[in-house]
Design an enzyme around this catalytic site. Structure first.
Site, short mmCIF file in Angstrom:
data_model
loop_
_atom_site.label_atom_id
_atom_site.label_comp_id
_atom_site.label_asym_id
_atom_site.label_seq_id
_atom_site.Cartn_x
_atom_site.Cartn_y
_atom_site.Cartn_z
N ASP A 139 0.79 -1.23 0.00
CA ASP A 139 0.00 0.00 0.00
C ASP A 139 0.83 1.28 0.00
O ASP A 139 0.33 2.34 0.41
CB ASP A 139 -0.95 0.00 1.20
N CYS A 202 -24.28 -0.85 -1.18
CA CYS A 202 -23.23 0.10 -0.80
C CYS A 202 -23.53 1.49 -1.32
O CYS A 202 -23.27 2.50 -0.64
CB CYS A 202 -21.87 -0.39 -1.28
N CYS A 250 -19.92 1.69 3.68
CA CYS A 250 -20.26 0.93 2.46
C CYS A 250 -19.95 -0.55 2.63
O CYS A 250 -20.68 -1.41 2.11
CB CYS A 250 -19.54 1.51 1.25
#
Length: 318
Positions: A139, A202, A250
């Site tokens: 990441d 969502c 979500c």
């Protein structure tokens, strides 16, 4: 480790090529099973060009975002892993004035956890006799982890713009290791579905209207807004509600995330801190409390800013 076969010294890698020792696919699947992760592998040539829009927190060039050879010149494949982080909240609520962290933000920083898992995998492959070059990223690199995860068979991209897997739903963090292995097809991790169908749970759940059938607008995403360094507009301040870092709305609405828990949280203060406690934090207190978490990345100023917005939003809604 060296083995002798017919009087000839051979490494495990050579033996695996000959079919005598465990092969790469078996090694990877065994490692995944033993470590409770999902794991896949894919070729890295012809990665799709990144979207032309700016991506938050990414300082990389267009070429860096699509070309793995800028990270590892000999790169042919990526070994991609996913580790679940969804935890069930098992505590009683109270009437104290509290904010909220995303479930993925609390606990030991996932960057640290996944990097250690990938380093362990790298060592495991070396111990098995495989000879290779590698580059590990969690990441922070230019390549899109979600794209690699889908290509490696870990799941598909849902309407909330996150990768959905069979084992963890969308509640999993992704890391990868670029290698110069030829890619193996790890069919064992392939999912038997590839879309959300008619489900729009969502989209309906997002209070910021950041999601739609045509895609996601990260500039409206509450998770992004809680991490944005720039000052927030009045509307953005309202949208974050009581969120202090990250947002799970979500994902909580997604039916693919039902019963994907990998643990429990028993302490309400762990994920829903009292806002006055956040406002009274000193820099040293912040470091002591959050240094090993993902929250530490954005710093005390942003956390206190969000706590101030949360207090105002709560008072206006009374």
């Amino acid at each position: 480790m060296i083995y002798t076969v017919f009087g000839i010294a051979l490494s495990k890698y050579v033996l695996s090529v000959l079919g005598i020792a465990m092969n790469l696919k078996q090694t990877l699947l065994k490692f995944g099973e033993e470590n409770g992760i999902i794991i896949g592998m894919c070729a890295v040539e012809n990665l799709p060009a990144p979207a032309p829009v700016n991506i938050p927190f990414f300082p990389y060039t267009h070429e860096q975002r699509r070309n793995p050879q800028t990270l590892l010149p000999t790169a042919k494949s990526a070994i991609v892993i996913g580790m679940g982080y969804n935890r069930q909240l098992n505590f009683d609520t109270d009437d104290k004035t509290r904010g909220r962290f995303s479930v993925g933000a609390v606990g030991l920083d996932y960057h640290i956890i996944l990097r250690n898992v990938l380093l362990s995998l790298e060592n495991n492959l070396i111990e098995e006799g495989f000879i290779f070059n590698s580059f590990i990223s969690v990441d922070t690199g230019p390549l899109c982890e979600r794209t690699l995860a889908v290509r490696a068979g870990l799941g598909y991209v849902g309407k909330h713009n996150l990768c959905i897997s069979h084992k963890f739903g969308s509640f999993f963090n992704i890391g990868y290791m670029l290698t110069d292995f030829e890619a193996e097809d790890l069919n064992d991790c392939q999912d038997n579905y590839d879309s959300c169908g008619d489900c729009n749970a969502c989209i309906r759940a997002c209070p910021a209207d950041a999601l739609s059938e045509s895609g996601a607008d990260y500039t409206k995403c509450i998770s992004y807004l809680t991490q944005k360094k720039e000052e927030l507009t009045d509307e953005e301040q309202r949208l974050i509600g009581t969120s202090l870092y990250g947002c799970d709305i979500c994902q909580r609405a997604c039916p693919m995330n039902l019963d994907t828990y990998v643990g429990e949280i028993y302490d309400i203060d762990y994920i829903m801190p009292i806002l006055s406690d956040i406002n009274s934090l000193t820099k040293s207190g912040f470091n002591d409390k959050f240094k090993s978490t993902a929250i530490f990345w954005r710093g005390l100023r942003i956390l206190k800013r969000n706590a101030g917005y949360a207090l105002r939003n709560l008072s206006e809604n009374q």
